[in-house]
Scaffold this active site. Structure first.
Site, short mmCIF file in Angstrom:
data_model
loop_
_atom_site.label_atom_id
_atom_site.label_comp_id
_atom_site.label_asym_id
_atom_site.label_seq_id
_atom_site.Cartn_x
_atom_site.Cartn_y
_atom_site.Cartn_z
N GLU A 122 -6.33 -10.88 -6.17
CA GLU A 122 -7.25 -9.73 -6.36
C GLU A 122 -7.01 -8.66 -5.44
O GLU A 122 -6.52 -8.91 -4.29
CB GLU A 122 -8.74 -10.48 -6.16
CG GLU A 122 -9.23 -11.23 -7.20
CD GLU A 122 -10.52 -11.66 -6.99
OE1 GLU A 122 -11.21 -12.06 -7.89
OE2 GLU A 122 -11.14 -11.97 -5.74
N CYS A 135 -7.71 -2.68 0.26
CA CYS A 135 -7.58 -4.30 0.58
C CYS A 135 -6.73 -5.14 -0.12
O CYS A 135 -7.09 -5.37 -1.25
CB CYS A 135 -9.06 -5.08 0.75
SG CYS A 135 -9.14 -6.45 1.57
N CYS A 142 -4.70 -19.09 -0.51
CA CYS A 142 -4.57 -19.41 1.05
C CYS A 142 -4.29 -20.84 1.27
O CYS A 142 -5.41 -21.69 0.96
CB CYS A 142 -5.57 -18.68 1.82
SG CYS A 142 -5.07 -18.53 3.74
N CYS A 146 -10.18 -22.05 6.40
CA CYS A 146 -11.30 -21.63 7.15
C CYS A 146 -12.74 -21.97 6.45
O CYS A 146 -12.58 -21.88 5.27
CB CYS A 146 -11.10 -20.14 7.43
SG CYS A 146 -9.59 -19.68 8.34
N CYS A 149 -14.58 -19.31 4.25
CA CYS A 149 -13.95 -18.50 3.37
C CYS A 149 -13.72 -19.20 2.07
O CYS A 149 -12.91 -20.26 2.04
CB CYS A 149 -12.75 -18.11 4.08
SG CYS A 149 -11.68 -16.99 3.03
N GLY A 211 -5.24 -14.56 1.34
CA GLY A 211 -4.05 -15.22 1.74
C GLY A 211 -3.64 -14.83 3.43
O GLY A 211 -4.41 -13.87 3.93
N GLU A 212 -2.90 -15.35 3.82
CA GLU A 212 -2.42 -15.23 5.24
C GLU A 212 -1.38 -14.62 5.42
O GLU A 212 -0.07 -14.96 5.35
CB GLU A 212 -2.51 -16.67 6.17
CG GLU A 212 -1.98 -16.45 7.62
CD GLU A 212 -2.31 -15.33 8.47
OE1 GLU A 212 -3.75 -15.28 8.52
OE2 GLU A 212 -1.82 -14.55 8.87
N SER A 243 -4.37 -8.25 9.16
CA SER A 243 -5.37 -9.13 9.62
C SER A 243 -4.71 -10.71 9.83
O SER A 243 -4.25 -11.06 8.63
CB SER A 243 -6.67 -9.15 8.77
OG SER A 243 -7.47 -10.24 9.52
N SER A 265 -8.51 -12.58 13.31
CA SER A 265 -9.80 -13.38 12.91
C SER A 265 -10.42 -14.41 13.88
O SER A 265 -10.03 -15.57 13.89
CB SER A 265 -9.76 -14.18 11.58
OG SER A 265 -9.40 -13.23 10.58
N LEU A 266 -11.15 -13.89 14.94
CA LEU A 266 -11.37 -14.92 16.22
C LEU A 266 -12.54 -15.63 15.60
O LEU A 266 -12.29 -16.94 15.69
CB LEU A 266 -11.73 -13.87 17.42
CG LEU A 266 -11.98 -14.70 18.79
CD1 LEU A 266 -10.39 -15.22 18.98
CD2 LEU A 266 -12.61 -13.63 19.68
N HIS A 267 -13.68 -14.95 15.59
CA HIS A 267 -14.52 -16.00 14.99
C HIS A 267 -15.44 -17.03 15.66
O HIS A 267 -16.63 -17.66 15.45
CB HIS A 267 -14.36 -16.64 13.56
CG HIS A 267 -13.75 -15.85 12.59
ND1 HIS A 267 -14.50 -14.35 12.16
CD2 HIS A 267 -13.05 -15.90 11.59
CE1 HIS A 267 -13.86 -13.82 11.41
NE2 HIS A 267 -13.00 -14.67 10.87
N CYS A 387 -15.78 -9.48 2.10
CA CYS A 387 -14.89 -10.14 2.83
C CYS A 387 -15.09 -11.65 2.47
O CYS A 387 -16.01 -12.25 2.58
CB CYS A 387 -14.94 -10.20 4.39
SG CYS A 387 -15.02 -8.40 4.95
N1 SAH Z 1 -6.17 -14.42 6.29
C1 SAH Z 1 -6.45 -13.31 6.84
C2 SAH Z 1 -6.48 -12.00 6.46
C3 SAH Z 1 -8.01 -12.14 5.18
S1 SAH Z 1 -9.53 -12.51 5.59
C4 SAH Z 1 -7.51 -13.63 8.16
O1 SAH Z 1 -7.98 -14.67 7.85
O2 SAH Z 1 -7.53 -12.90 8.89
C5 SAH Z 1 -10.27 -10.90 6.06
C6 SAH Z 1 -11.48 -11.45 7.05
O3 SAH Z 1 -12.76 -11.85 6.38
C7 SAH Z 1 -11.17 -12.21 8.04
O4 SAH Z 1 -11.59 -12.12 9.44
C8 SAH Z 1 -11.87 -13.49 7.39
O5 SAH Z 1 -12.29 -14.47 8.53
C9 SAH Z 1 -13.22 -12.88 7.01
N2 SAH Z 1 -13.80 -13.71 6.23
C10 SAH Z 1 -13.47 -14.76 5.29
N3 SAH Z 1 -14.60 -15.20 4.79
C11 SAH Z 1 -15.73 -14.67 5.10
C12 SAH Z 1 -16.99 -14.53 4.60
N4 SAH Z 1 -17.41 -15.61 3.77
N5 SAH Z 1 -17.98 -13.81 5.06
C13 SAH Z 1 -17.56 -12.87 6.12
N6 SAH Z 1 -16.29 -12.91 6.64
C14 SAH Z 1 -15.28 -13.47 5.99
FE1 SF4 Z 2 -7.04 -17.87 4.64
FE2 SF4 Z 2 -8.01 -15.73 6.08
FE3 SF4 Z 2 -9.52 -17.16 4.24
FE4 SF4 Z 2 -8.72 -18.26 6.61
S1 SF4 Z 2 -9.98 -16.45 6.35
S2 SF4 Z 2 -8.93 -19.35 4.51
S3 SF4 Z 2 -6.59 -17.57 6.86
S4 SF4 Z 2 -7.92 -15.96 3.80
#
Ligand code: SAH
Ligand code: SF4
Length: 414
Positions: A122, A135, A142, A146, A149, A211-212, A243, A265-267, A387
């Site tokens: 997508e 985007c 991926c 996480c 996600c 994806g990463e 990212s 993506s610190l979180h 996201c």
């Molecule tokens: N894989 C890479 C880039 C894609 S994700 C990464 O993880 O950085 C883009 C952003 O959306 C990342 O910061 C990811 O952690 C965040 N994200 C993933 N799932 C989410 C969700 N359910 N709600 C809000 N942000 C989310």
């Molecule tokens: Fe993959 Fe980014 Fe989703 Fe983590 S947040 S599972 S690295 S797409």
């Protein structure tokens, strides 16, 4: 025949995926999209042109592909009429197939795309008053998991090729009608003006789709080089952000060899919580990650690193977490800004979004610490384009789930 089977997820940590060959086209022609100019020249030479001709034709074709967006050799008016069928017999100008295009009520657009060998992924376009952000996905699915996600729950993964990655940008330009229309071989005043017109909708690119990207480094690099190439799509590296969830060993290379803005993506700010929600943290811990940010080539107060922080209720959203975030950013002297992302829910997710009051309080603490911490407005939630919501329809129900449902339906009938 190339191996096109998808990789199964090899585990939670360090699952460096191996790029699969893509299926060669049945007609034997080669898709030129995604290839650097010198590779196009080499193909032309291998097909029989002398070196000088090959180089000249490659330059012309490259310009038509990326500056003008043509998908048909017949449209290349500065190439001899007899030469065009020669090209068309041997080469194609591909685009990912569009399976479905959706429009959100807030203007966000999402496309479900398909590779030539049948894998779905997508891309999302987010229009704002002063910019338009595409985007872009780097993988089908991926390999990282996480916990918050949706993409991370996809069972099957394949790296996208440079052509499939840059192809997303090409498709977006097609859909937005953003290729100049003038004729390159007739530079009279009017067409020259059209040719250089630049009132673009698509102004920024974020590698934040599925994806990463740093687990598909070479292909992402190849694609972004075409995006940044002055003879290519000519988008400034300052308008591109990659990212990563924290693939530490690839971060310096990203800065040196690609040179785009970095988002991380610190979180979470403690080992326990980050281990739980971003499992790659078990491999590359917080200190290592923050040090790699401090060393990121090209980062400065003018080009800050973005820390993405998803707001999860009672998980990572306390005042203490906010203060620790400020402390860490200061400790590593990071030129940073923080993007607070309200958690976007999906069916079966184990978390809830923090309350708006909690997000506000968190944001205020970070602001008071002298660091910008805006709350990102979720976009395109109604079409699952926000996201972390990207997961293709084909994948939304696993085979096992479909089988279970079929069995349950049969049992209910019996
Ligand atoms: N894989 C890479 C880039 C894609 S994700 C990464 O993880 O950085 C883009 C952003 O959306 C990342 O910061 C990811 O952690 C965040 N994200 C993933 N799932 C989410 C969700 N359910 N709600 C809000 N942000 C989310
Ligand atoms: Fe993959 Fe980014 Fe989703 Fe983590 S947040 S599972 S690295 S797409």
């Amino acid at each position: 025949m190339a191996d096109t089977t998808l990789m199964s997820i090899p585990g939670q940590v360090d699952p460096v995926p191996v790029a699969r060959d893509i299926t060669p086209r049945e007609d034997g022609r080669v898709d030129l999209i995604g290839l650097p100019k010198k590779d196009i020249a080499a193909l032309f030479e291998a097909a029989g042109l002398d070196q000088r001709q090959a180089k000249l034709r490659a330059k012309q074709v490259f310009h038509w592909l990326y500056h003008r967006g043509v998908t048909d050799f017949e449209a290349m008016t500065d190439i001899a009429k007899t030469m065009r069928p020669w090209l068309a017999e041997r080469f194609v100008i591909g685009r990912p197939e569009v399976v479905e295009a959706q429009h959100s009520t807030d203007g966000t657009r999402k496309w479900l795309l398909r590779t030539a060998d049948g894998h779905d992924f997508e891309m999302v376009f987010i229009p704002d008053a002063d910019r338009g952000t595409l985007c872009v996905s780097s993988q089908v699915g991926c390999t990282l998991n996480c916990r918050f996600c949706h993409t991370g729950t996809m069972r099957l993964v394949r790296n996208l090729t440079p052509g499939e990655i840059v192809g997303q940008v090409m498709l977006a330009r097609d859909a937005l009608g953003e290729w100049p229309k003038g004729r390159m071989d007739m530079p009279d005043e009017e067409t020259a003006a059209e040719y250089t017109a630049d009132g673009r909708l698509l102004t920024n690119i974020v590698m934040m789709g599925m994806g990463e990207p740093l687990y598909n480094f070479d292909n992402v690099k190849g694609a972004l080089q075409l995006v940044m190439d002055g003879d290519g799509l000519a988008l400034s590296k300052r308008r591109i952000t990659l990212s990563t969830s924290g693939v530490v060993p690839a971060m310096a290379r990203c800065g040196e060899e690609i040179g785009v803005n970095l988002a991380v993506s610190l979180h979470a700010v403690t080992k326990d919580v980050r281990d739980e929600i971003v499992p790659i943290n078990k491999k590359y811990g917080l200190e290592e990650l923050l040090q790699a940010c401090a060393d990121y080539p090209g980062a400065s107060n003018a080009r800050r690193i973005t820390f993405e922080y998803v707001m999860l209720k009672d998980k990572n959203d306390s005042d203490e977490d906010a203060r620790e975030l400020v402390r860490l950013i200061k400790k590593y002297k990071l030129p940073a800004k923080v993007n607070l992302i309200p958690f976007n829910p999906w069916p079966g997710a184990a978390y809830e979004c923090s309350t708006p009051e909690r997000i506000k309080a968190f944001s205020n603490i970070v602001f008071e610490g002298g660091i910008s911490a805006p709350v990102r407005t979720p976009r395109g939630r109604d079409i699952d384009a926000a996201c972390g919501q990207l997961k293709t329809a084909a994948e939304k129900k696993s085979r096992a789930q479909l089988d279970r449902e079929a069995a349950e339906a049969a049992a209910a009938q019996a």
